[in-house]
Scaffold this active site. Sequence first.
Site, PDB file in Angstrom:
ATOM      1  N   LYS A  13       0.830  -1.214   0.000  1.00 32.55           N
ATOM      2  CA  LYS A  13       0.000   0.000   0.000  1.00 32.55           C
ATOM      3  C   LYS A  13       0.862   1.260   0.000  1.00 32.55           C
ATOM      4  O   LYS A  13       0.674   2.149  -0.822  1.00 32.55           O
ATOM      5  CB  LYS A  13      -0.940   0.016   1.222  1.00 32.55           C
ATOM      6  N   ARG A  88      -9.751   0.586   8.548  1.00 36.51           N
ATOM      7  CA  ARG A  88      -9.294  -0.775   8.828  1.00 36.51           C
ATOM      8  C   ARG A  88     -10.352  -1.591   9.566  1.00 36.51           C
ATOM      9  O   ARG A  88     -10.103  -2.757   9.877  1.00 36.51           O
ATOM     10  CB  ARG A  88      -8.035  -0.705   9.692  1.00 36.51           C
ATOM     11  N   ARG A 127      11.384  -5.443   5.065  1.00 35.41           N
ATOM     12  CA  ARG A 127      11.096  -4.013   4.798  1.00 35.41           C
ATOM     13  C   ARG A 127      12.074  -3.114   5.555  1.00 35.41           C
ATOM     14  O   ARG A 127      12.401  -3.356   6.713  1.00 35.41           O
ATOM     15  CB  ARG A 127       9.661  -3.712   5.249  1.00 35.41           C
ATOM     16  N   ARG A 160      11.116  -1.422  11.092  1.00 40.15           N
ATOM     17  CA  ARG A 160      10.045  -1.100  12.035  1.00 40.15           C
ATOM     18  C   ARG A 160      10.006  -2.109  13.184  1.00 40.15           C
ATOM     19  O   ARG A 160      10.193  -3.295  12.971  1.00 40.15           O
ATOM     20  CB  ARG A 160       8.690  -1.127  11.302  1.00 40.15           C
ATOM     21  N   ARG A 171      -0.732  -9.354  13.072  1.00 37.96           N
ATOM     22  CA  ARG A 171      -1.337  -8.292  12.258  1.00 37.96           C
ATOM     23  C   ARG A 171      -2.149  -8.881  11.095  1.00 37.96           C
ATOM     24  O   ARG A 171      -3.182  -8.339  10.718  1.00 37.96           O
ATOM     25  CB  ARG A 171      -0.250  -7.343  11.745  1.00 37.96           C
TER      26      ARG A 171
HETATM   27  P1  ADP Z   1       2.109  -1.872   3.221  1.00 38.18           P
HETATM   28  O1  ADP Z   1       2.113  -0.360   3.198  1.00 38.18           O
HETATM   29  O2  ADP Z   1       0.908  -2.455   2.542  1.00 38.18           O
HETATM   30  O3  ADP Z   1       2.313  -2.449   4.587  1.00 38.18           O
HETATM   31  P2  ADP Z   1       4.677  -1.601   1.842  1.00 38.18           P
HETATM   32  O4  ADP Z   1       4.372  -0.710   0.689  1.00 38.18           O
HETATM   33  O5  ADP Z   1       5.415  -1.012   2.987  1.00 38.18           O
HETATM   34  O6  ADP Z   1       3.338  -2.363   2.348  1.00 38.18           O
HETATM   35  O7  ADP Z   1       5.459  -2.863   1.258  1.00 38.18           O
HETATM   36  C1  ADP Z   1       5.921  -3.907   2.109  1.00 38.18           C
HETATM   37  C2  ADP Z   1       7.303  -4.373   1.638  1.00 38.18           C
HETATM   38  O8  ADP Z   1       7.184  -5.046   0.390  1.00 38.18           O
HETATM   39  C3  ADP Z   1       8.300  -3.241   1.425  1.00 38.18           C
HETATM   40  O9  ADP Z   1       9.564  -3.691   1.831  1.00 38.18           O
HETATM   41  C4  ADP Z   1       8.251  -2.996  -0.096  1.00 38.18           C
HETATM   42  O10 ADP Z   1       9.487  -2.504  -0.593  1.00 38.18           O
HETATM   43  C5  ADP Z   1       7.940  -4.380  -0.626  1.00 38.18           C
HETATM   44  N1  ADP Z   1       7.079  -4.367  -1.821  1.00 38.18           N
HETATM   45  C6  ADP Z   1       6.032  -3.552  -2.073  1.00 38.18           C
HETATM   46  N2  ADP Z   1       5.435  -3.873  -3.250  1.00 38.18           N
HETATM   47  C7  ADP Z   1       6.118  -4.934  -3.743  1.00 38.18           C
HETATM   48  C8  ADP Z   1       5.993  -5.742  -4.934  1.00 38.18           C
HETATM   49  N3  ADP Z   1       5.039  -5.510  -5.826  1.00 38.18           N
HETATM   50  N4  ADP Z   1       6.881  -6.736  -5.100  1.00 38.18           N
HETATM   51  C9  ADP Z   1       7.846  -6.982  -4.187  1.00 38.18           C
HETATM   52  N5  ADP Z   1       8.017  -6.263  -3.055  1.00 38.18           N
HETATM   53  C10 ADP Z   1       7.170  -5.252  -2.825  1.00 38.18           C
HETATM   54  P1  AMP Z   2       0.683   0.493   8.970  1.00 37.35           P
HETATM   55  O1  AMP Z   2       1.789   1.480   8.888  1.00 37.35           O
HETATM   56  O2  AMP Z   2      -0.467   0.838   8.099  1.00 37.35           O
HETATM   57  O3  AMP Z   2       1.160  -0.932   8.775  1.00 37.35           O
HETATM   58  O4  AMP Z   2       0.124   0.573  10.459  1.00 37.35           O
HETATM   59  C1  AMP Z   2       0.943   0.237  11.568  1.00 37.35           C
HETATM   60  C2  AMP Z   2       0.083   0.029  12.803  1.00 37.35           C
HETATM   61  O5  AMP Z   2      -0.589   1.259  13.144  1.00 37.35           O
HETATM   62  C3  AMP Z   2      -1.034  -0.999  12.668  1.00 37.35           C
HETATM   63  O6  AMP Z   2      -0.594  -2.329  12.881  1.00 37.35           O
HETATM   64  C4  AMP Z   2      -2.020  -0.522  13.736  1.00 37.35           C
HETATM   65  O7  AMP Z   2      -1.601  -0.901  15.029  1.00 37.35           O
HETATM   66  C5  AMP Z   2      -1.899   1.001  13.639  1.00 37.35           C
HETATM   67  N1  AMP Z   2      -2.874   1.552  12.679  1.00 37.35           N
HETATM   68  C6  AMP Z   2      -2.618   2.146  11.489  1.00 37.35           C
HETATM   69  N2  AMP Z   2      -3.744   2.511  10.869  1.00 37.35           N
HETATM   70  C7  AMP Z   2      -4.764   2.128  11.684  1.00 37.35           C
HETATM   71  C8  AMP Z   2      -6.181   2.191  11.601  1.00 37.35           C
HETATM   72  N3  AMP Z   2      -6.807   2.720  10.544  1.00 37.35           N
HETATM   73  N4  AMP Z   2      -6.905   1.690  12.639  1.00 37.35           N
HETATM   74  C9  AMP Z   2      -6.305   1.160  13.706  1.00 37.35           C
HETATM   75  N5  AMP Z   2      -4.981   1.051  13.845  1.00 37.35           N
HETATM   76  C10 AMP Z   2      -4.207   1.517  12.848  1.00 37.35           C
END
Ligand code: ADP
Ligand code: AMP
Length: 214
Positions: A13, A88, A127, A160, A171
Amino acid sequence: MRLVLLGPPGAGKGTQASAIVKKYNIPHISTGDIFRENIKQGTELGKKAKEYIDKGLLVPDDIVVSIVKDRILEEDCKNGFLLDGFPRTLNQGEALDDELSQMNLKLDKVININVEKEVLIERTIGRRICKDCGATYHIKFNPPVKEGICDNCGGKLYQRDDDTQETIEKRIEVYQKQTKPLIDYYTKKGLILNVDGTKKISEIFDEIVEALEG
Ligand code: ADP
Ligand code: AMP
């Protein structure tokens, strides 16, 4: 354009959000980023959120909803926004709808990124994030040119605290129970755009743009 990015943790995302907001010149509203910034600054909100985030649980709806309501009222959201990681829960989705309808607005699309569990775990564990600009990398799938250093700004990359095997499994479980019902909710409203998140980052982006403009 008013967009929501839906998908399990690690689906990509944030990665897609960065490219989408650049192309459409709209603000990127990531509730996860807002919490991490507050944790970094040591605010009361940050302290409260951290209790939940470290356990892989969702921060309570009332806290998240009030943050997002305030944020979308800001001037820079006038022509649209991209919500990443919000809503969410069904409760959050309904609260967003209520707020938007009071503003006489509605969502244009909900982009749902699909990725299976095994891949999510590998993605989150590998990540890395820039501590200065927040850019996201992956040690294997999307590495920076120089290990541990951000390509954009030269900042140091960090992992993270909640990207551990144990927390990510929790999660994903929380996603299945609390977030997944939103797919049905938005499908019924005719807003869902399903994308295969296992493709290449650039392919997914092209697919999203094509669907938004098609
Ligand atoms: P989210 O915001 O949904 O938690 P991220 O955008 O942070 O996910 O992506 C999670 C991890 O996967 C990051 O390390 C990112 O670089 C990697 N990633 C994202 N999209 C892809 C993809 N299409 N193929 C491979 N790795 C990806
Ligand atoms: P994210 O960066 O989107 O992976 O979010 C990291 C963490 O923040 C999640 O695992 C939740 O604990 C909290 N969080 C982020 N967005 C929300 C949401 N919309 N509702 C509740 N918790 C959230």
